[in-house]
Design a protein around this motif. Structure first.
Motif, mmCIF file in Angstrom:
data_model
loop_
_atom_site.group_PDB
_atom_site.id
_atom_site.type_symbol
_atom_site.label_atom_id
_atom_site.label_comp_id
_atom_site.label_asym_id
_atom_site.label_seq_id
_atom_site.Cartn_x
_atom_site.Cartn_y
_atom_site.Cartn_z
ATOM 1 N N ILE A 117 40.075 65.909 58.470
ATOM 2 C CA ILE A 117 40.957 66.185 57.226
ATOM 3 C C ILE A 117 40.237 67.609 56.541
ATOM 4 O O ILE A 117 39.161 67.645 56.376
ATOM 5 C CB ILE A 117 40.865 65.122 56.230
ATOM 6 N N ASP A 118 40.934 68.576 56.462
ATOM 7 C CA ASP A 118 40.710 69.867 55.814
ATOM 8 C C ASP A 118 41.283 69.938 54.492
ATOM 9 O O ASP A 118 42.432 69.866 54.093
ATOM 10 C CB ASP A 118 41.618 71.039 56.579
ATOM 11 N N ALA A 119 40.349 70.297 53.583
ATOM 12 C CA ALA A 119 40.751 70.266 51.982
ATOM 13 C C ALA A 119 41.718 71.282 51.830
ATOM 14 O O ALA A 119 42.472 71.362 50.911
ATOM 15 C CB ALA A 119 39.272 70.564 51.211
ATOM 16 N N VAL A 140 46.634 67.164 50.352
ATOM 17 C CA VAL A 140 47.016 66.964 48.980
ATOM 18 C C VAL A 140 46.729 65.370 48.871
ATOM 19 O O VAL A 140 46.943 64.512 49.887
ATOM 20 C CB VAL A 140 48.635 67.026 48.883
ATOM 21 N N LEU A 141 46.214 64.960 48.053
ATOM 22 C CA LEU A 141 46.227 63.659 47.364
ATOM 23 C C LEU A 141 47.243 63.257 46.647
ATOM 24 O O LEU A 141 47.804 63.699 45.655
ATOM 25 C CB LEU A 141 44.936 63.474 46.574
ATOM 26 N N ILE A 177 46.814 62.782 51.927
ATOM 27 C CA ILE A 177 46.249 61.269 51.497
ATOM 28 C C ILE A 177 46.787 60.648 50.503
ATOM 29 O O ILE A 177 47.160 60.919 49.704
ATOM 30 C CB ILE A 177 44.669 61.621 51.081
ATOM 31 N N VAL A 178 47.375 59.333 50.959
ATOM 32 C CA VAL A 178 48.128 58.581 50.085
ATOM 33 C C VAL A 178 47.426 57.208 49.502
ATOM 34 O O VAL A 178 46.707 56.461 50.395
ATOM 35 C CB VAL A 178 49.352 58.154 50.947
ATOM 36 N N SER A 179 47.662 57.087 48.402
ATOM 37 C CA SER A 179 47.239 55.893 47.596
ATOM 38 C C SER A 179 48.369 55.477 46.458
ATOM 39 O O SER A 179 49.400 56.085 46.298
ATOM 40 C CB SER A 179 46.016 56.297 46.781
ATOM 41 N N GLY A 180 48.096 54.024 46.106
ATOM 42 C CA GLY A 180 49.020 53.817 45.219
ATOM 43 C C GLY A 180 49.656 52.441 45.597
ATOM 44 O O GLY A 180 48.842 51.372 46.444
ATOM 45 N N CYS A 181 50.719 51.999 44.848
ATOM 46 C CA CYS A 181 51.374 50.669 44.996
ATOM 47 C C CYS A 181 52.925 50.927 45.087
ATOM 48 O O CYS A 181 53.374 51.707 44.442
ATOM 49 C CB CYS A 181 50.855 49.651 43.967
ATOM 50 N N GLU A 182 53.604 49.640 45.355
ATOM 51 C CA GLU A 182 53.080 48.878 46.379
ATOM 52 C C GLU A 182 53.087 49.243 47.749
ATOM 53 O O GLU A 182 53.931 49.913 48.140
ATOM 54 C CB GLU A 182 53.872 47.530 46.230
ATOM 55 N N ALA A 183 51.891 48.994 48.420
ATOM 56 C CA ALA A 183 51.594 49.408 49.722
ATOM 57 C C ALA A 183 52.773 49.254 50.787
ATOM 58 O O ALA A 183 53.173 49.956 51.528
ATOM 59 C CB ALA A 183 50.506 49.027 50.493
ATOM 60 N N HIS A 184 53.538 47.877 50.545
ATOM 61 C CA HIS A 184 54.441 47.710 51.516
ATOM 62 C C HIS A 184 56.024 48.170 51.195
ATOM 63 O O HIS A 184 56.822 47.829 51.868
ATOM 64 C CB HIS A 184 54.350 46.005 51.854
ATOM 65 N N ILE A 185 55.796 48.899 49.914
ATOM 66 C CA ILE A 185 57.400 49.463 49.486
ATOM 67 C C ILE A 185 57.214 50.871 49.365
ATOM 68 O O ILE A 185 57.531 51.591 50.409
ATOM 69 C CB ILE A 185 57.858 48.588 48.291
ATOM 70 N N GLN A 191 50.479 64.958 58.557
ATOM 71 C CA GLN A 191 49.766 63.903 58.911
ATOM 72 C C GLN A 191 49.436 63.030 57.705
ATOM 73 O O GLN A 191 49.162 63.561 56.705
ATOM 74 C CB GLN A 191 48.450 64.680 59.366
ATOM 75 N N VAL A 192 49.532 61.871 57.864
ATOM 76 C CA VAL A 192 49.421 61.044 56.728
ATOM 77 C C VAL A 192 48.264 59.772 56.998
ATOM 78 O O VAL A 192 48.015 59.324 57.940
ATOM 79 C CB VAL A 192 50.841 60.085 56.578
ATOM 80 N N TYR A 193 47.363 59.993 55.885
ATOM 81 C CA TYR A 193 46.426 59.241 55.867
ATOM 82 C C TYR A 193 46.244 58.259 54.650
ATOM 83 O O TYR A 193 45.729 58.728 53.410
ATOM 84 C CB TYR A 193 44.912 60.173 55.421
ATOM 85 N N PRO A 194 46.676 56.869 54.684
ATOM 86 C CA PRO A 194 46.636 56.079 53.705
ATOM 87 C C PRO A 194 45.294 55.654 53.510
ATOM 88 O O PRO A 194 44.406 55.513 54.308
ATOM 89 C CB PRO A 194 47.434 54.799 54.224
ATOM 90 N N LEU A 195 44.867 55.754 52.139
ATOM 91 C CA LEU A 195 43.476 55.150 51.706
ATOM 92 C C LEU A 195 43.305 53.953 51.247
ATOM 93 O O LEU A 195 43.884 53.211 50.643
ATOM 94 C CB LEU A 195 43.405 56.120 50.381
ATOM 95 N N LEU A 196 42.646 53.256 52.344
ATOM 96 C CA LEU A 196 42.531 51.663 52.369
ATOM 97 C C LEU A 196 42.126 51.143 51.055
ATOM 98 O O LEU A 196 42.913 50.154 50.473
ATOM 99 C CB LEU A 196 41.364 51.187 53.519
ATOM 100 N N GLN A 197 41.212 51.734 50.420
ATOM 101 C CA GLN A 197 40.458 51.134 49.283
ATOM 102 C C GLN A 197 41.459 51.391 47.929
ATOM 103 O O GLN A 197 41.307 50.619 46.782
ATOM 104 C CB GLN A 197 39.280 51.411 48.710
ATOM 105 N N ALA A 198 42.384 52.323 47.937
ATOM 106 C CA ALA A 198 43.038 52.743 46.775
ATOM 107 C C ALA A 198 44.771 52.495 47.186
ATOM 108 O O ALA A 198 45.633 53.038 46.425
ATOM 109 C CB ALA A 198 43.035 54.068 46.497
#
Length: 176
Positions: free
Chosen positions: A3-5, A9-10, A96-104, A119-126
């Motif tokens: 993943i290259d800064a 995008v976050l 890099i994707v974070s947020g809610c709701e994960a399944h919607i 390229q999509v990278y869901p952030l597990l903890q977020a």
């Protein structure tokens, strides 16, 4: 692929004050998203947000809102249907994707971004949902579609690249 800064995008999806109390482990999801956003800001990675019907559900949590360069108000669960792609910087290849709701909203937005070639990278903890089973199902589906779930430390250290990075010490404080 690392993943290259410079190509990242976050994206913070719908971490709205009225939604967070219903999210399983909502305070932890928020805290991790805030940490990731702070790291992104230190490293010059754009931080964008969405808000699902903010007129009814209110704005994003202030801890998130203050770290975002922009926020897209949306009606669709899939932020791409409300013009998300047009708000992404031209160099964006990795999200890099974070947020809610994960399944919607996270899921539908991530699937559309994958379909658009990102390229999509869901952030597990977020990423969170009301029920853990829904969150887990979302990650399984995203993996199957080609997204690569990641942790905050994976992203932070890949963005840094090396310990001689000028922001290494500041990022290290946030990681630990």
């Amino acid at each position: 692929m690392l993943i290259d800064a410079r190509q990242s995008v976050l994206l913070i999806v719908d971490l709205q004050q009225k939604l967070l109390p219903a999210i399983h482990e909502g305070p932890q999801v928020l805290a991790e998203a805030v940490r990731m956003a702070r790291i992104a800001r230190l490293l010059g990675v754009p931080v964008l947000a969405t808000e699902q019907m903010p007129d009814k559900l209110g704005p994003n949590h202030p801890d998130i809102a203050g770290l975002c360069e922009s926020s897209l108000a949306k009606q669709h669960f899939d932020a791409c249907a409300d013009g998300l792609a047009a708000t992404l910087p031209p160099q964006t290849r990795q999200i890099i994707v974070s947020g809610c709701e994960a399944h919607i909203c996270v899921l539908q937005t991530a699937l559309s971004l994958l379909q658009a070639g990102y390229q999509v990278y869901p952030l597990l903890q977020a990423c969170g949902s009301r029920r853990p089973a829904d969150r887990d199902a979302a990650f399984a589906r995203l993996r199957g579609a080609g997204a690569v779930p990641v942790t905050l430390e994976m992203v932070a250290y890949e963005w840094l690249g090396q310990s001689s990075h000028p922001q290494f010490r500041e990022v290290l404080k946030l990681v630990k």
